[in-house]
Design a protein around this motif. Sequence first.
Motif, PDB file in Angstrom:
ATOM      1  N   GLY A 136       0.704  -1.279  -0.212  1.00 24.72           N
ATOM      2  CA  GLY A 136       0.240  -0.026   0.014  1.00 24.72           C
ATOM      3  C   GLY A 136       0.733   1.671  -0.141  1.00 24.72           C
ATOM      4  O   GLY A 136       0.689   2.335  -0.877  1.00 24.72           O
ATOM      5  N   VAL A 137       1.957   0.877   0.466  1.00 22.75           N
ATOM      6  CA  VAL A 137       2.634   2.681   0.908  1.00 22.75           C
ATOM      7  C   VAL A 137       3.418   2.273  -0.510  1.00 22.75           C
ATOM      8  O   VAL A 137       2.951   3.688  -1.578  1.00 22.75           O
ATOM      9  N   SER A 138       4.197   1.708  -0.659  1.00 20.90           N
ATOM     10  CA  SER A 138       4.736   1.979  -2.904  1.00 20.90           C
ATOM     11  C   SER A 138       3.197   1.929  -3.522  1.00 20.90           C
ATOM     12  O   SER A 138       3.674   3.140  -4.597  1.00 20.90           O
ATOM     13  N   TYR A 139       2.231   1.745  -3.793  1.00 16.50           N
ATOM     14  CA  TYR A 139       1.581   2.658  -4.448  1.00 16.50           C
ATOM     15  C   TYR A 139       0.800   3.416  -4.456  1.00 16.50           C
ATOM     16  O   TYR A 139       0.814   3.925  -5.218  1.00 16.50           O
ATOM     17  N   LEU A 140       0.436   3.987  -3.174  1.00 16.56           N
ATOM     18  CA  LEU A 140       0.766   5.400  -2.473  1.00 16.56           C
ATOM     19  C   LEU A 140       1.284   5.917  -3.058  1.00 16.56           C
ATOM     20  O   LEU A 140       1.148   7.314  -3.902  1.00 16.56           O
ATOM     21  N   LEU A 141       2.822   6.142  -2.845  1.00 14.89           N
ATOM     22  CA  LEU A 141       3.723   6.303  -3.394  1.00 14.89           C
ATOM     23  C   LEU A 141       4.079   6.817  -5.047  1.00 14.89           C
ATOM     24  O   LEU A 141       4.255   8.091  -5.829  1.00 14.89           O
ATOM     25  N   TRP A 142       4.004   5.471  -5.318  1.00 15.39           N
ATOM     26  CA  TRP A 142       3.040   5.921  -7.325  1.00 15.39           C
ATOM     27  C   TRP A 142       2.463   7.256  -7.792  1.00 15.39           C
ATOM     28  O   TRP A 142       3.356   7.633  -8.781  1.00 15.39           O
ATOM     29  N   ILE A 143       1.197   6.210  -7.158  1.00 15.24           N
ATOM     30  CA  ILE A 143       0.221   7.110  -7.404  1.00 15.24           C
ATOM     31  C   ILE A 143       0.855   8.857  -7.298  1.00 15.24           C
ATOM     32  O   ILE A 143       0.824   9.804  -7.747  1.00 15.24           O
ATOM     33  N   GLY A 144       0.854   9.260  -6.333  1.00 12.60           N
ATOM     34  CA  GLY A 144       1.631  11.068  -5.693  1.00 12.60           C
ATOM     35  C   GLY A 144       2.367  11.222  -6.451  1.00 12.60           C
ATOM     36  O   GLY A 144       2.440  12.216  -6.923  1.00 12.60           O
ATOM     37  N   LEU A 145       3.889  10.570  -6.995  1.00  9.76           N
ATOM     38  CA  LEU A 145       4.972  10.533  -7.299  1.00  9.76           C
ATOM     39  C   LEU A 145       4.821  10.987  -9.042  1.00  9.76           C
ATOM     40  O   LEU A 145       4.783  11.848  -9.594  1.00  9.76           O
ATOM     41  N   THR A 146       3.540  10.032  -9.489  1.00 10.98           N
ATOM     42  CA  THR A 146       3.193  10.495 -10.831  1.00 10.98           C
ATOM     43  C   THR A 146       2.131  11.940 -10.996  1.00 10.98           C
ATOM     44  O   THR A 146       2.524  12.064 -12.602  1.00 10.98           O
ATOM     45  N   THR A 147       1.415  11.771 -10.429  1.00  8.88           N
ATOM     46  CA  THR A 147       0.616  12.954 -10.345  1.00  8.88           C
ATOM     47  C   THR A 147       1.492  14.227 -10.468  1.00  8.88           C
ATOM     48  O   THR A 147       1.306  15.297 -10.372  1.00  8.88           O
ATOM     49  N   LEU A 148       2.617  14.299  -8.798  1.00  7.45           N
ATOM     50  CA  LEU A 148       3.345  14.865  -9.016  1.00  7.45           C
ATOM     51  C   LEU A 148       4.418  15.346 -10.462  1.00  7.45           C
ATOM     52  O   LEU A 148       4.301  16.597 -11.091  1.00  7.45           O
ATOM     53  N   ARG A 149       5.238  14.400 -10.708  1.00 10.01           N
ATOM     54  CA  ARG A 149       5.541  14.515 -11.608  1.00 10.01           C
ATOM     55  C   ARG A 149       4.828  15.491 -13.044  1.00 10.01           C
ATOM     56  O   ARG A 149       5.126  15.951 -13.792  1.00 10.01           O
TER      57      ARG A 149
END
Length: 194
Positions: free
Chosen positions: A64-77
């Motif tokens: 869950g931590v990994s997936y939330l990080l991925w969504i957050g970083l993708t959205t910020l990028r």
Amino acid sequence: MSLIPGANQLLGLRNAVRYGMVRAMIAVAGRLVAFTLFIGLVVIGLGAVLRASVEAFTVIKWAGVSYLLWIGLTTLRRAFRDSELAPEPPPVATGRLVGQEFLVALTNPKAMLLFAALLPQFTGAGHDPMAAQLAILGAAYLVIETVVALGYAAVGARIGGVGVMPGRVRRRLDKATGACFLGLAGYLALSSAG
């Protein structure tokens, strides 16, 4: 509990802002499928096994931590990459939105604990078999989750004006959403429940 803003509610809100209420509510089906899987596990008794297994809970937590990080970083990028004159982003397949909702819900250890630890407390030994009571409670929770998701989607659709949004506003929304996803990932990573 469903009213409390979390990863799935934030994702539903963001989807409604970007893609409209109808597509956001279709995507909520992914969340409901994941929650139905959790309820099924609890009904057949595997919820207690998962709750008792620190290793299984830890794996779910870090996924869950990994997936939330991925969504957050993708959205910020995406927010920082878009230029001031960037056109509206290309449409995203509704199936992809459903998949995102499913993965966020499935990798949410707090949801697993809700179904495995909280729901069984509301069953009584003197009434229907426990499995039937859990199934009824789970179904009631799914109805509540759907109503709450509808509320979040309505707010999101209102904010987004059904997809008509200047690039500057869209980037600000993406930055805020990405930061929230990263914050939720950090909170989950630091939580002691696993």
